[in-house]
Structures are given as structure tokens and as C-alpha cells.
Scaffold this motif. Structure first.
Motif, mmCIF file in Angstrom:
data_model
loop_
_atom_site.group_PDB
_atom_site.id
_atom_site.type_symbol
_atom_site.label_atom_id
_atom_site.label_comp_id
_atom_site.label_asym_id
_atom_site.label_seq_id
_atom_site.Cartn_x
_atom_site.Cartn_y
_atom_site.Cartn_z
ATOM 1 N N ASP A 176 -28.598 8.342 -19.955
ATOM 2 C CA ASP A 176 -28.721 9.079 -21.218
ATOM 3 C C ASP A 176 -29.606 10.324 -21.100
ATOM 4 O O ASP A 176 -29.745 11.069 -22.076
ATOM 5 N N MET B 199 -31.354 4.739 -28.667
ATOM 6 C CA MET B 199 -30.227 5.593 -29.026
ATOM 7 C C MET B 199 -29.419 4.925 -30.127
ATOM 8 O O MET B 199 -29.049 3.749 -30.005
ATOM 9 N N ARG C 285 -25.955 4.838 -31.636
ATOM 10 C CA ARG C 285 -24.635 5.223 -31.135
ATOM 11 C C ARG C 285 -23.550 4.923 -32.171
ATOM 12 O O ARG C 285 -23.607 3.917 -32.865
ATOM 13 N N LYS D 73 -18.664 6.041 -28.892
ATOM 14 C CA LYS D 73 -19.134 6.688 -27.661
ATOM 15 C C LYS D 73 -20.047 7.877 -27.938
ATOM 16 O O LYS D 73 -20.563 8.489 -27.012
ATOM 17 N N ARG D 74 -20.247 8.204 -29.199
ATOM 18 C CA ARG D 74 -21.086 9.344 -29.568
ATOM 19 C C ARG D 74 -22.509 8.883 -29.869
ATOM 20 O O ARG D 74 -22.710 7.791 -30.388
ATOM 21 N N THR D 75 -23.463 9.736 -29.564
ATOM 22 C CA THR D 75 -24.851 9.455 -29.901
ATOM 23 C C THR D 75 -25.181 10.204 -31.179
ATOM 24 O O THR D 75 -25.066 11.428 -31.244
ATOM 25 N N THR E 161 -31.699 9.615 -31.902
ATOM 26 C CA THR E 161 -32.589 8.969 -30.944
ATOM 27 C C THR E 161 -34.004 8.913 -31.508
ATOM 28 O O THR E 161 -34.363 9.735 -32.362
#
Length: 187
Positions: free
Chosen positions: A10, A53, A55, A58-60, A63
Motif C-alpha cells: 500500500d 486503510m 477499502r 479494490k479502491r482505497t 486512511t
């Protein structure tokens, strides 16, 4: 959405997050995060298991860093004698802005700190970023002081010395928590 512990894979996404946030903040007139963050320091916090993270598939989306280690020179010995956890680097992707993900991550952090046995969730914010300070006040934090000297390059004023805290408390996040249970706070 789910929250997970960050991994070394990451690292680039986190560095990109910081650049995105710095650009957005700069457009609003603040110099916060204008210097690139050292990748080796960020990797060390990832490896310490303190970076998380949020999420969305598949996207972040966001954080946050949560640690029991206070930044040197900010908090008094008396404050440090109280069990506390410290929030750092809260960042929300601009694609997810306006959804209160920052507030949810702060609540999650307060719950995690509570479960670890901490009394306080604490943070330091950019000394000149009044909008960010207002955000934290709106999230239930109380301003406890501002450190203006020490810790900066060449002895100049500390840029991130606006200190705030709020009591820890249990909450239920609006996302799935896939992180390991927090370690009990050591006194």
C-alpha cells in the motif's frame, strides 16, 4: 466497505493519497503537507501495524494512522501519563469526500483506543489550518493547547502543534472491521 491494516504493497497508494491531499489543501490556501513525506518513514509505520486503510472493493477510500506513541515535544508529562492513542495522517480520497468517512474513522479510532484501555484519543493538527481545526472541533475534540516552538527544521515554529483530544468511547462502525484486536494499553 471494510477497514484493514495497511501492508507494504500500500506504500505507493499512501504516498499518492498524501500528494492528492496536499494539492487539495494548497488550493484552499494552506501549506500543510507541502513537503513530500519520506517513504521510508511511512513504510516503518506500515510495518509497525499502525496504518489502516478503508477499502471500497479494490479502491482505497481513506486512511488513518493510530498509534500509542506521541510525537516528541507535543504533550506534557502529565498528559502522557494518561493512557492515550494518537491519530495521524487521516486522509480521505477526493472521490469519497462529503460522506463523513473521516468522522467514521475517528469514531472507529476512538472505539479501538477504548478497547485498548486508553482514556483519550488525541491528535495534533497544522497550526495555521483553521479549517482543519474547526473540523476536529466539530468531531467532538477539544483544543487543549498549541505548541509553537521546538521540533521544526532550523528551530522555526512547529507547523503541526495544535493539540486536541476527546474521550474514547465504544462505537459500531458503518464498515466491516478486518483488523486484529487492539493490543491492551501498557501503563
Amino acid at each position: 466497505m471494510k477497514i484493514t491494516t495497511a501492508t507494504p504493497a500500500d506504500l505507493q497508494r499512501l504516498l499518492d493519497f498524501r500528494m492528492e491531499a496536499a494539492s487539495w489543501i494548497s488550493a484552499r490556501g494552506s501549506d500543510q503537507w507541502s513537503r513530500p513525506y519520506p517513504a521510508d518513514r511511512l513504510l516503518a509505520t506500515i510495518e509497525a501495524g499502525t496504518v489502516f486503510m478503508l477499502r471500497d472493493g479494490k479502491r482505497t477510500a481513506a486512511t488513518i494512522t493510530l498509534t500509542s506513541e506521541a510525537e516528541e515535544g507535543l504533550w506534557s508529562d502529565e498528559e502522557l501519563s494518561e493512557p492515550s492513542m494518537f491519530v495521524n495522517k487521516l486522509t480521505v480520497s477526493r472521490d469519497y469526500a462529503g460522506r463523513n468517512l473521516g468522522g467514521e474513522l475517528l469514531d472507529w479510532s476512538g472505539d479501538r483506543a477504548y478497547r485498548a484501555g486508553a482514556k483519550w484519543l488525541r491528535l495534533d493538527a497544522w497550526t495555521t489550518n483553521a479549517r482543519l481545526q474547526r473540523y476536529y472541533l466539530d468531531q467532538g475534540f477539544q483544543h487543549v493547547g498549541t505548541v509553537l516552538e521546538g521540533g521544526a527544521i532550523n528551530g522555526g515554529p512547529r507547523v503541526s502543534g495544535w493539540l486536541a483530544q476527546r474521550s474514547t468511547r465504544p462505537t459500531e462502525p458503518n464498515f466491516t472491521d478486518e483488523t486484529p484486536s487492539p493490543q491492551p494499553f501498557r501503563t
